[in-house]
Design a protein around this motif. Structure first.
Motif, PDB file in Angstrom:
ATOM      1  N   GLN A 163     114.376   0.034 -69.302  1.00  0.00           N
ATOM      2  CA  GLN A 163     113.058   0.537 -69.672  1.00  0.00           C
ATOM      3  C   GLN A 163     113.012   0.885 -71.160  1.00  0.00           C
ATOM      4  O   GLN A 163     112.034   0.559 -71.856  1.00  0.00           O
ATOM      5  N   LYS A 195     109.534  -6.805 -59.029  1.00  0.00           N
ATOM      6  CA  LYS A 195     108.639  -5.686 -58.755  1.00  0.00           C
ATOM      7  C   LYS A 195     109.075  -4.442 -59.530  1.00  0.00           C
ATOM      8  O   LYS A 195     108.232  -3.740 -60.124  1.00  0.00           O
ATOM      9  N   LEU A 196     110.375  -4.166 -59.551  1.00  0.00           N
ATOM     10  CA  LEU A 196     110.864  -2.973 -60.242  1.00  0.00           C
ATOM     11  C   LEU A 196     110.614  -3.058 -61.747  1.00  0.00           C
ATOM     12  O   LEU A 196     110.284  -2.046 -62.385  1.00  0.00           O
ATOM     13  N   LYS A 198     108.175  -4.827 -63.221  1.00  0.00           N
ATOM     14  CA  LYS A 198     106.727  -4.687 -63.425  1.00  0.00           C
ATOM     15  C   LYS A 198     106.291  -3.234 -63.272  1.00  0.00           C
ATOM     16  O   LYS A 198     105.521  -2.711 -64.094  1.00  0.00           O
ATOM     17  N   ASP A 199     106.796  -2.566 -62.224  1.00  0.00           N
ATOM     18  CA  ASP A 199     106.414  -1.168 -62.000  1.00  0.00           C
ATOM     19  C   ASP A 199     106.912  -0.270 -63.127  1.00  0.00           C
ATOM     20  O   ASP A 199     106.206   0.650 -63.555  1.00  0.00           O
ATOM     21  N   GLY A 200     108.117  -0.558 -63.618  1.00  0.00           N
ATOM     22  CA  GLY A 200     108.721   0.289 -64.633  1.00  0.00           C
ATOM     23  C   GLY A 200     108.200   0.054 -66.041  1.00  0.00           C
ATOM     24  O   GLY A 200     108.517   0.814 -66.961  1.00  0.00           O
ATOM     25  N   ARG A 202     104.738  -0.923 -66.487  1.00  0.00           N
ATOM     26  CA  ARG A 202     103.274  -1.022 -66.357  1.00  0.00           C
ATOM     27  C   ARG A 202     102.529  -0.221 -67.418  1.00  0.00           C
ATOM     28  O   ARG A 202     101.425  -0.581 -67.831  1.00  0.00           O
ATOM     29  N   GLN A 203     103.152   0.871 -67.875  1.00  0.00           N
ATOM     30  CA  GLN A 203     102.480   1.741 -68.852  1.00  0.00           C
ATOM     31  C   GLN A 203     102.523   1.175 -70.263  1.00  0.00           C
ATOM     32  O   GLN A 203     101.849   1.681 -71.160  1.00  0.00           O
ATOM     33  N   THR A 330     109.952   4.983 -60.849  1.00  0.00           N
ATOM     34  CA  THR A 330     109.494   3.856 -60.034  1.00  0.00           C
ATOM     35  C   THR A 330     110.657   3.180 -59.312  1.00  0.00           C
ATOM     36  O   THR A 330     110.530   2.780 -58.148  1.00  0.00           O
ATOM     37  N   THR A 331     111.804   3.065 -59.984  1.00  0.00           N
ATOM     38  CA  THR A 331     112.983   2.493 -59.332  1.00  0.00           C
ATOM     39  C   THR A 331     113.522   3.453 -58.273  1.00  0.00           C
ATOM     40  O   THR A 331     113.891   3.033 -57.171  1.00  0.00           O
ATOM     41  N   ASP A 333     111.903   5.667 -56.551  1.00  0.00           N
ATOM     42  CA  ASP A 333     111.017   5.661 -55.382  1.00  0.00           C
ATOM     43  C   ASP A 333     111.394   4.527 -54.426  1.00  0.00           C
ATOM     44  O   ASP A 333     111.441   4.707 -53.208  1.00  0.00           O
ATOM     45  N   TYR A 334     111.688   3.369 -54.996  1.00  0.00           N
ATOM     46  CA  TYR A 334     112.087   2.224 -54.165  1.00  0.00           C
ATOM     47  C   TYR A 334     113.450   2.471 -53.530  1.00  0.00           C
ATOM     48  O   TYR A 334     113.644   2.260 -52.322  1.00  0.00           O
TER      49      TYR A 334
END
Length: 344
Positions: A163, A195-196, A198-200, A202-203, A330-331, A333-334
């Motif tokens: 990140q 997915k991880l 993209k989620d991580g 997104r901001q 985000t990671t 949470d998964y």
């Protein structure tokens, strides 16, 4: 004599005799048996295997023909059977790696060179427009800006280190393209890793995350059966992967920079970072524009360098509180929702 040739599909993991025959046939052609492939199309005369072509998903490997049977229609028929088998199993876009001296042979079988490392390896595909079509799709996602950057990552899984690298690179560029390596030789599946990432990220507004393609080569799937020397294997893998990036992917997106984290521990990754300087920055390697390589120091947590390999080790030993410190929310949470799924 060639009317007596029979073709068959064999699984060498289930037949010791086929395994030994194919292994010896390959050795006579100065090839090793690739550990990743078990399915072979073989040609037989009176039950003796005289030719073989291995298939592993979308890659044709370990092609060999007995010297007594070369220079005839057998090679085309063998490859036709191999291609049909791949098609029947859902693989239509096929690749093969071979020695440069075999280019004409495989051209005659309908394969086209993508990139060549002199005296070592050439990557070919069974279409004259495959890489061009891929670049056309990338071109649609081109962004305006004078400084366009890129990162290629496995993200197995996506950590605070990944990140930070994305955040830093994006801050230095007008736009950043992040490619997630598309192969499933990792603990986390490709879909999960994508997915991880993209989620991580997104901001971060000036980032595009790409599901990468077979044109970004994974070390885990690079075949080594035609090269004996480990140094040459590494050189071939790095050269193929980085030249494809410089010759095709970067021009399609106007990429002029590639960012990478420093590597203090893993020697293979460290060597790859060093190879980037040559394959991406040396003006004599190719006519395509130079891509500037930027190494970014890795971040630490409690005086420990953050890495995906460390996260995997901590997951294996069930040190979940330590894992939580090393990954974005985000990671985590998964991970926390799927801890029972990891067979580490």
């Amino acid at each position: 004599m060639y009317d007596l040739v029979d073709y068959a599909v064999v699984d060498i993991s289930k037949s010791e005799q086929d395994y030994q025959e194919i292994k010896q046939l390959l050795l006579r052609s100065d090839l090793n048996l690739d550990s990743q492939v078990t399915i072979f199309i073989v040609a037989k005369v009176n039950t003796k295997i005289i030719a073989c072509a291995g298939i592993e998903r979308d890659i044709i490997k370990c092609v060999a023909i007995d010297s007594d049977y070369r220079g005839n229609q057998l090679n085309l028929t063998l490859m036709d059977h191999a291609i049909k088998y791949a098609n029947d199993n859902g693989y239509f876009h096929l690749f093969l790696y071979t020695k440069p001296e075999n280019i004409d042979f495989f051209k005659g079988c309908g394969f086209y060179p993508i990139v060549e490392i002199t005296d070592l390896v050439v990557l070919m595909e069974n279409t004259p427009v495959g890489i061009k079509q891929y670049c056309k799709k990338l071109n649609i996602q081109q962004k305006e800006g004078g400084k366009i950057g890129s990162i290629v990552m496995n993200a197995n899984p996506f950590t605070k280190g990944h990140q930070y690298l994305v955040q830093y690179a994006a801050s230095q560029c007008d736009w950043l393209h992040v490619f997630v390596v598309n192969e499933n030789a990792s603990l986390f599946s490709f879909d999960t890793r994508l997915k991880l990432v993209k989620d991580g990220t997104r901001q971060i507004k000036n980032v595009t995350v790409h599901a990468s393609s077979p044109y970004i080569i994974s070390r885990a799937t690079f075949p080594t059966y035609f090269l004996k020397d480990k140094t040459k294997i590494d050189q071939a893998y790095m050269g193929i992967d980085l030249l494809i990036f410089r010759n095709y992917i970067a021009p399609a997106l106007n990429i002029t920079y590639r960012f990478v984290g420093t590597e203090p521990y893993d020697e293979v990754t460290k060597a790859y970072n060093e190879a980037m300087r040559y394959w991406l920055e040396d003006k004599k390697v190719t006519a395509q524009s130079v891509i500037n390589v930027v190494e970014v120091p890795r971040i630490t947590e409690d005086d420990t360098i953050v890495s995906a390999s460390l996260v995997r080790k901590l997951l294996a030993s069930k040190q979940y509180e330590q894992v939580k410190k090393l990954v974005p929310p985000t990671t985590w949470d998964y991970l926390s929702a799927n801890l029972d799924q990891f067979k580490i």
